[in-house]
Design a protein around this motif. Structure first.
Motif, PDB file in Angstrom:
ATOM      1  N   VAL A   1       1.049   1.372 -10.862  1.00 11.38           N
ATOM      2  CA  VAL A   1       0.106   0.594 -11.450  1.00 11.38           C
ATOM      3  C   VAL A   1      -1.303   0.680 -10.981  1.00 11.38           C
ATOM      4  O   VAL A   1      -2.503   0.610 -11.763  1.00 11.38           O
ATOM      5  CB  VAL A   1       0.615  -0.972 -11.816  1.00 11.38           C
ATOM      6  N   TYR A   2      -1.305   0.191  -9.698  1.00 13.15           N
ATOM      7  CA  TYR A   2      -2.648   0.295  -9.029  1.00 13.15           C
ATOM      8  C   TYR A   2      -3.412   1.473  -9.002  1.00 13.15           C
ATOM      9  O   TYR A   2      -4.644   1.735  -9.296  1.00 13.15           O
ATOM     10  CB  TYR A   2      -2.475  -0.098  -7.485  1.00 13.15           C
TER      11      TYR A   2
ATOM     12  N   LEU B   1       7.002   0.961  -5.107  1.00 11.38           N
ATOM     13  CA  LEU B   1       6.364   2.047  -5.847  1.00 11.38           C
ATOM     14  C   LEU B   1       5.881   1.564  -7.372  1.00 11.38           C
ATOM     15  O   LEU B   1       4.832   2.067  -7.568  1.00 11.38           O
ATOM     16  CB  LEU B   1       7.298   3.257  -6.035  1.00 11.38           C
ATOM     17  N   PRO B   2       6.578   0.820  -8.170  1.00 13.15           N
ATOM     18  CA  PRO B   2       5.984   0.413  -9.436  1.00 13.15           C
ATOM     19  C   PRO B   2       4.493  -0.148  -9.339  1.00 13.15           C
ATOM     20  O   PRO B   2       3.643   0.270  -9.908  1.00 13.15           O
ATOM     21  CB  PRO B   2       6.851  -0.392  -9.949  1.00 13.15           C
TER      22      PRO B   2
ATOM     23  N   PRO C   1      -5.165  -0.036  -0.110  1.00 13.82           N
ATOM     24  CA  PRO C   1      -3.941  -0.829  -0.542  1.00 13.82           C
ATOM     25  C   PRO C   1      -2.910   0.104  -0.800  1.00 13.82           C
ATOM     26  O   PRO C   1      -1.698  -0.044  -0.724  1.00 13.82           O
ATOM     27  CB  PRO C   1      -4.348  -1.279  -1.852  1.00 13.82           C
ATOM     28  N   ILE C   2      -2.960   1.445  -1.486  1.00 14.04           N
ATOM     29  CA  ILE C   2      -2.226   2.522  -1.854  1.00 14.04           C
ATOM     30  C   ILE C   2      -1.545   3.041  -0.366  1.00 14.04           C
ATOM     31  O   ILE C   2      -0.199   3.080  -0.178  1.00 14.04           O
ATOM     32  CB  ILE C   2      -2.502   3.849  -2.338  1.00 14.04           C
ATOM     33  N   VAL C   3      -2.427   3.172   0.549  1.00 17.56           N
ATOM     34  CA  VAL C   3      -1.838   3.652   1.978  1.00 17.56           C
ATOM     35  C   VAL C   3      -1.057   2.509   2.694  1.00 17.56           C
ATOM     36  O   VAL C   3       0.126   2.909   3.182  1.00 17.56           O
ATOM     37  CB  VAL C   3      -3.047   4.008   2.914  1.00 17.56           C
ATOM     38  N   LEU C   4      -1.353   1.218   2.423  1.00 22.88           N
ATOM     39  CA  LEU C   4      -0.479   0.030   2.845  1.00 22.88           C
ATOM     40  C   LEU C   4       0.586  -0.044   2.547  1.00 22.88           C
ATOM     41  O   LEU C   4       1.903  -0.203   2.916  1.00 22.88           O
ATOM     42  CB  LEU C   4      -1.399  -1.422   3.098  1.00 22.88           C
TER      43      LEU C   4
END
Length: 370
Positions: A143-144, A138-139, A121-124
């Protein structure tokens, strides 16, 4: 202007290059050196060596793909370069670090794919930000990332605790096997990397981060080379159940429970098998003619672990040797006697002695000599 200050800071650029080369050299060391340089008598886990080497390679690459950021002047270009670097970090550096943590736990085989799945999810999100040249998402990413870090921390605390129980259920000698202290240090070091990822501003902080990365390399080399390979015992037993201390007493038939005590007396105590270095519960189970699962449950019913059982026998043996030596007026040291009792070194013996008797070795010897 800020990037120009970094670029013109010769000391920082030297430190940056040194950290890059150090991680690359450390990777080659783990991959191509066959014997441990720090602890030659310890055989470290092959899987841990390989994943740590991969982590060091990703650390070197991380330094490489952030270099363009130092030579860009446009704030938009700097932001884009930073997001590309962060995306590559979350694709390689971060998941490799998580797998290294998993690999230290040898009670069972932790697969590598969840570490990479957690980063997806971060990469996407990062790829979306790069494609749109926008930081609006980015926020959500922060959080994730924070929730993921918290969840991973809770998971690792549980797993390390479980690992500690597993060690005491299966091994008499815990030297070069325990992880608690190293995980605390490693968590602090990795925390700096997390902060750096979220707030990379400030030249002083960048200095600290490079020093931190060099400390991390040294620490992981030490941890890999001083952690003993524990192959041959998995978390699952012959019948698929776990021999932890919280098993149901009803799983062990009373007839088998009644037989194990005399068998231990005959094949462990009478033969002094407990004096064997690195005696495992599997070896003891074979010696008494049962399996590890039933033997672990037997110790659980007694309210002890396998480690406590073996160390109690060894300490009793030490006390007998001490009284015999005093009666015969022989010269001796507590260190010599502890080695004769099956302990690898005096520090391990001293800790076990205090844990089981509530006294230090010197205090007990003074009281015994009165």
């Amino acid at each position: 202007m800020y990037n120009q200050l970094i670029r013109e800071d010769f000391l920082y650029m030297m430190l940056y290059g040194a950290a890059t080369m150090l991680s690359l050299v450390a990777s080659c060391y783990l991959l191509f050196r066959r014997a441990n340089g720090i602890a030659p008598h310890v055989m470290s886990p092959v899987r841990l060596r390989r994943w740590t080497a991969a982590f060091f390679v990703s650390m070197s690459l991380s330094h490489v793909w952030y270099l363009p950021e130092f030579y860009l002047s446009s704030p938009e270009d700097v932001l884009l370069a930073n997001m590309v670097g962060a995306t590559l970090d979350f694709t390689t550096f971060v998941p490799f670090g998580i797998v290294v943590l998993f690999s230290m736990l040898q009670d069972r085989r932790h697969p590598a794919w969840p570490a990479f799945a957690m980063m997806a999810p971060i990469v996407l999100i990062m790829m979306r930000c790069i494609a749109t040249c926008s930081t609006a998402l980015l926020p959500i990413l922060y959080v994730y990332y924070l929730l993921l870090g918290l969840g991973l921390f809770i998971y690792m605390v549980r797993e390390v605790r479980r690992y500690g129980h597993w060690l005491r259920d299966n091994y008499a000698d815990l030297e070069h096997k325990e992880l608690w202290q190293s995980f605390v240090v490693l968590a602090v070091i990795l925390l700096f990397f997390g902060i750096y990822t979220l707030d990379p501003h400030g030249l002083a902080f960048k200095y600290v981060t490079q020093l931190n990365s060099m400390i991390l390399v040294g620490f992981l080399i030490w941890r890999v080379e001083t952690l003993s390979e524990l192959g041959g015992i998995s978390l699952e037993t012959e019948n698929g159940k776990s021999p932890s201390t919280d098993v149901d007493d009803g799983d062990l038939p009373q007839t088998k429970n009644d037989k194990i005590g005399p068998l231990l007396q005959k094949y462990c105590i009478d033969t002094r098998l407990y004096l064997q270095h690195d005696l495992t519960v599997v070896q003891l189970a074979r010696a008494v003619g049962t399996n590890r699962y039933y033997l672990s449950q037997y110790f659980s019913r007694q309210g002890i672990t396998y480690n406590v059982y073996i160390n109690s026998l060894r300490i009793d043996h030490f006390m007998n040797l001490y009284h015999q030596a005093v009666a015969a007026r022989q010269s001796f040291t507590a260190q010599q006697l502890s080695l004769e009792c099956g302990f690898h070194n005096y520090r391990t013996f001293s800790n076990a002695f205090k844990q089981l008797t509530g006294q230090t070795v010197s205090d007990w010897m003074k009281a015994a000599s009165k």
